[in-house]
Design a protein around this motif. Sequence first.
Motif, PDB file in Angstrom:
ATOM      1  N   UNK A 187      83.441  11.635 -10.719  1.00 43.08           N
ATOM      2  CA  UNK A 187      84.064  11.000 -12.127  1.00 43.08           C
ATOM      3  C   UNK A 187      85.198  11.686 -12.709  1.00 43.08           C
ATOM      4  N   UNK A 188      85.995  11.333 -13.435  1.00 45.61           N
ATOM      5  CA  UNK A 188      87.056  11.623 -13.925  1.00 45.61           C
ATOM      6  C   UNK A 188      86.968  12.918 -14.774  1.00 45.61           C
ATOM      7  N   UNK A 189      86.092  12.953 -15.431  1.00 38.80           N
ATOM      8  CA  UNK A 189      85.456  14.257 -16.433  1.00 38.80           C
ATOM      9  C   UNK A 189      85.043  15.563 -15.608  1.00 38.80           C
ATOM     10  N   UNK A 190      84.918  15.359 -14.324  1.00 42.09           N
ATOM     11  CA  UNK A 190      84.449  16.481 -13.307  1.00 42.09           C
ATOM     12  C   UNK A 190      85.616  16.565 -12.332  1.00 42.09           C
ATOM     13  N   UNK A 191      86.835  15.953 -12.413  1.00 38.19           N
ATOM     14  CA  UNK A 191      87.919  16.284 -11.568  1.00 38.19           C
ATOM     15  C   UNK A 191      89.058  16.849 -12.388  1.00 38.19           C
ATOM     16  N   UNK A 192      89.606  17.758 -11.948  1.00 37.96           N
ATOM     17  CA  UNK A 192      90.946  18.406 -12.489  1.00 37.96           C
ATOM     18  C   UNK A 192      91.975  17.555 -12.819  1.00 37.96           C
ATOM     19  N   UNK A 193      92.140  16.702 -12.128  1.00 37.86           N
ATOM     20  CA  UNK A 193      93.449  15.617 -12.106  1.00 37.86           C
ATOM     21  C   UNK A 193      93.029  14.751 -13.315  1.00 37.86           C
TER      22      UNK A 193
END
Length: 489
Positions: A112-118
């Motif tokens: 998911x986005x909230x777990x990805x540095x990007x």
Amino acid sequence: MKSMNRYALPLLAALALGGCTLAPDYRQPASPVPATLGEADGVADSVMLPGWRALFTDPHLRQLIDTALSNNRDLRLAMLDVAEARAQYRIEGADLLPSVSVNGDGTRQRVPADLNNSGESTVQSQYGVNVGIAAYELDLFGRIRSLKQSALESYLATEEARHSARITLVSEVANAYLTLMADRENLRISEETLGAQRESVDLVQGRFDLGLGSELDLRQAQVALETARANRARFQRRVAADRNALAVLVGAPLPALPGDDLDAPAVATLPEVPAGLPSAVLRQRPDIRQAEHALRAANANIGAARAAFFPRISLTASAGTASSELSGLFESGSKTWSFSPSVSLPIFSGGRNKANLDMAEVRRDRNVARYEQAIQTAFQEVADALAARDSLAEEERAQSALVDATARSLTLAEARYREGADDYLAVLDARRELLSARQQRVSVTLDKLNNRITLYRALGGGGAADQATLIGTLDTDTPAATTGNAPRS
């Protein structure tokens, strides 16, 4: 490939050291019986026994034994025990070599986005193929090798148990067949006695009707007639029971059996067993070889128990290729490897290892006692059979002479009764003595033939050739089988 060599050489060195074992040197226990089977000095070191086909000359008995060897359930169970023990031996032996496997895996996951540095959601992939060894134990102190040797000796013990069961089955079928023949002959004797008693009743009844005999003579003759009828019924019942017992041993319906007399040479005479035969020949018996293999197995288990006090080293290694794309698995730069040795050193186990060692040593001592007991039993069986052989032959000759004498006595008693010179009681006594003598002769003849079978079984039943075949078979499987000893460092 260079990276693989970093642990390949240590692995090969560990395999070379795996020939060591902590099992105590095996020493055959001293024989607990006299050195010879007689008082004279030993004159031979072996007895060549014929095969059972040469021993049993009756073709009907041979057919029954052949059928029993194919159908008997006890023997079938013994053969299955051998197959199980052989499989267990192979299982234990397989642990001496590393288990190599090829594994392939693939993983795709959405992050998911909230777990990805990007700050954006992504889909990640990983694929891999590797060849590996998992938790292979280096047998530096011979634990696995001792367990393998124990399994081998247990297998050999079950093989000897099968030989023993085979010899026992052959002997039991022969004994049951001879018992049936003996009871059939006793039935024939009782029928002849019954016919003679009917003629006697007719004779006494005629004399009584003419006033030449007493009613007491008539009643005595009738009592003897009913006794003979009851005797015939008893042997009819015994013959039926003998047939049922033989059918169970054979494991199939019985064919039509001949009406031969028991005096026919159904069992050949064994080769002469010399006086003073060394008791060491008893070791050719399969039950004694079985006991010794069990002792060797217990001795090997001591080595495994001792090895538990030392460190256990295990290796886990793999080499292969990994990539985030399935198409890139075998491209340059995708190689991967891992090497994970582990060491386990026992420090405190609550006395478990010491107790296991004590138990292994007690079991070894118990198998020593069983081995000595088997030799003592074998010695007694052979000595008793040898002692009975000559006396049974003499008893049979004496019993045959007694039958002739009582038959002559009956003839004289009947003649005196017809002439009125004696009462019927003398005839009754003579006929009872003749019946008893004939039945006793059947019993002695049966004992003589059974003694030959007992001696054949007690000396090992010609099983030495079977053992040679067994060793030859195992020799193709493992060199250790030819000696029965585990390799030692």
